[in-house]
Design a protein around this motif. Structure first.
Motif, mmCIF file in Angstrom:
data_model
loop_
_atom_site.group_PDB
_atom_site.id
_atom_site.type_symbol
_atom_site.label_atom_id
_atom_site.label_comp_id
_atom_site.label_asym_id
_atom_site.label_seq_id
_atom_site.Cartn_x
_atom_site.Cartn_y
_atom_site.Cartn_z
ATOM 1 N N LYS A 113 0.954 -3.288 9.456
ATOM 2 C CA LYS A 113 1.568 -2.221 9.617
ATOM 3 C C LYS A 113 3.497 -1.938 9.654
ATOM 4 C CE LYS A 113 3.031 2.511 11.003
ATOM 5 N NZ LYS A 113 2.496 3.690 12.229
ATOM 6 N N SER B 1 8.145 -1.715 3.842
ATOM 7 C CA SER B 1 7.348 -2.345 3.373
ATOM 8 C C SER B 1 8.078 -2.841 2.208
ATOM 9 C CB SER B 1 6.020 -1.558 2.681
ATOM 10 O OG SER B 1 6.810 -0.697 1.771
ATOM 11 N N ILE C 225 0.738 -1.223 -0.148
ATOM 12 C CA ILE C 225 0.566 -0.039 -0.350
ATOM 13 C C ILE C 225 0.681 1.266 -0.282
ATOM 14 C CG2 ILE C 225 -1.612 1.097 0.971
ATOM 15 C CD1 ILE C 225 -2.602 -2.128 2.435
ATOM 16 N N ASP C 226 2.485 1.478 0.943
ATOM 17 C CA ASP C 226 2.985 2.355 0.833
ATOM 18 C C ASP C 226 4.309 2.061 1.574
ATOM 19 O OD1 ASP C 226 2.239 2.428 3.842
ATOM 20 O OD2 ASP C 226 1.093 4.077 3.822
ATOM 21 N N GLN C 227 4.534 2.824 1.680
ATOM 22 C CA GLN C 227 6.808 2.847 2.373
ATOM 23 C C GLN C 227 5.717 1.703 4.015
ATOM 24 O OE1 GLN C 227 5.761 5.935 2.047
ATOM 25 N NE2 GLN C 227 8.297 6.699 0.895
#
Length: 367
Positions: A314, A318, A270-272
């Motif tokens: 989380k 990632s 999804i993101d970092q």
């Protein structure tokens, strides 16, 4: 490679249930060292629900089992278990199903629980009608407040009255103390002993009344080490065979190994810091608050959200977990997790070598 990593993981679609046969056998052998006599073991099969796992326990010398459903009882019979206690009071159609089970599998001795005269009479009538007797145990409520009759005078009267019913043979007492799961062993022991004392007194009173000493089946996984020291009773741990991180966290004195994992994959980055896995509510027991799974190869993961088919984590970075990364998770609660899968992939020497049907996840096998 870590013990849980599979060499042929590309052959396994996800989400999947992986069970590690060598570790199951190690857990069975460890259980046997924790009690003075293997004949006092009556493991609960609700955790595994797999015929081949029951067969592993039988091969290790365990002959008595406990279960919660007719299907689990039939699974034990399919594994040729000599002695199976249905730890449930059958009512309605279950009485006839239990009767049919007894008839279909004559090499297995079945028994069940009762906690009142009406239910016991219906069971007795069904079995007496075909000239049979079913062994039964009186279910005692020692604090779980779910089923059973409180040990004491009324329970003793019930035990005595049951002796008169022609279709049952009342042989024992069942005392499940699932409400006792304190992490502190001293506290757990004190509470367990307090809950068991009226059971012991009922055994004494039963003998004084002129009846044979009842067989006592007591406890689950949390109180197993305590009841194992009572050399005249049978003990019924169940989770030991697969273990989970809920019990590993709460029962530190028990050193069983994780032997069942849920395998999933990263399906989106999804993101970092956020990644999404294909492990939703349908793939790991969802009755408890998060975290419901603990990833062995993603130690920095924190669960953000979960839906039917997705689990968002989380992580610190990632980029370490690209799409397709295989993730190995330990369930918080393995028993209902196993029931979510039709089959388990069986791993030996870090390779999937077979699949075993989770046959007792269904409410009906044949009977």
């Amino acid at each position: 490679m870590e013990w849980f990593e599979l060499k042929n993981v590309d052959q396994v679609d996800s989400p999947a249930l992986i069970i590690y046969k060598e570790r199951i056998i190690e857990n069975i052998n460890l259980l046997k060292t924790m009690i003075d006599d293997v004949k006092r073991l009556r493991p609960h099969v609700k955790t595994n629900k797999i015929t081949e796992v029951v067969a592993l326990m039988i091969a290790a010398g365990i002959e008595k089992f406990k279960c919660a459903t007719i299907a689990e009882a039939e699974m034990c019979a399919l594994a040729k278990a000599p002695d199976v206690l249905l730890a449930y009071q059958p009512v309605g159609p279950k009485v006839i199903r239990l009767l049919e089970l007894v008839q279909k599998y004559p090499d297995t001795m079945f028994s069940c629980l009762v906690d009142n005269m009406d239910a016991a009479t219906k069971i007795s009538d069904a079995f007496a009608a075909i000239g049979k007797k079913l062994k039964v145990y009186v279910d005692l409520n020692v604090g779980m407040n779910r089923t059973g009759i409180k040990p004491g005078k009324a329970a003793l009267v019930l035990y005595q009255q049951l002796q008169q019913l022609p279709g049952i043979n009342t042989i024992g007492l069942h005392a499940y103390d699932g409400h006792i799961h304190d992490t502190d062993m001293a506290t757990r022991t004190e509470r367990c002993n307090e809950a068991y004392e009226p059971v012991h007194q009922m055994v004494v009173d039963t003998v004084i009344s002129g009846l044979p000493a009842p067989i006592v089946v007591a406890g689950g996984s949390p109180t197993f080490p305590i009841h194992a020291q009572r050399h005249t009773i049978e003990c019924s741990p169940g989770t030991f065979v697969f273990w989970d991180f809920g019990y590993a966290r709460n029962l530190p004195e028990q050193h069983f190994k994780y032997a069942a994992l849920v395998l999933s994959r990263v399906i989106s980055v999804i993101d970092q810091q956020l990644i999404c896995l294909d492990l939703g509510h349908k793939s790991v027991a969802a009755e408890s608050p998060q975290p419901r799974v603990q990833y062995l190869n993603i130690p920095d993961a924190t669960i953000v959200s979960q839906s039917e088919e997705h689990l968002v984590l989380k992580v610190n970075d990632s980029s370490q977990y690209p799409v397709g990364t295989v993730c190995y998770g330990v369930p918080l609660h393995v028993c209902p997790t196993v029931a979510l899968y039709e089959k388990a992939y069986v791993a030996e020497q870090q390779e999937v070598v077979a699949t075993w049907k989770v046959i007792a996840r269904d409410r009906q096998i044949i009977i």
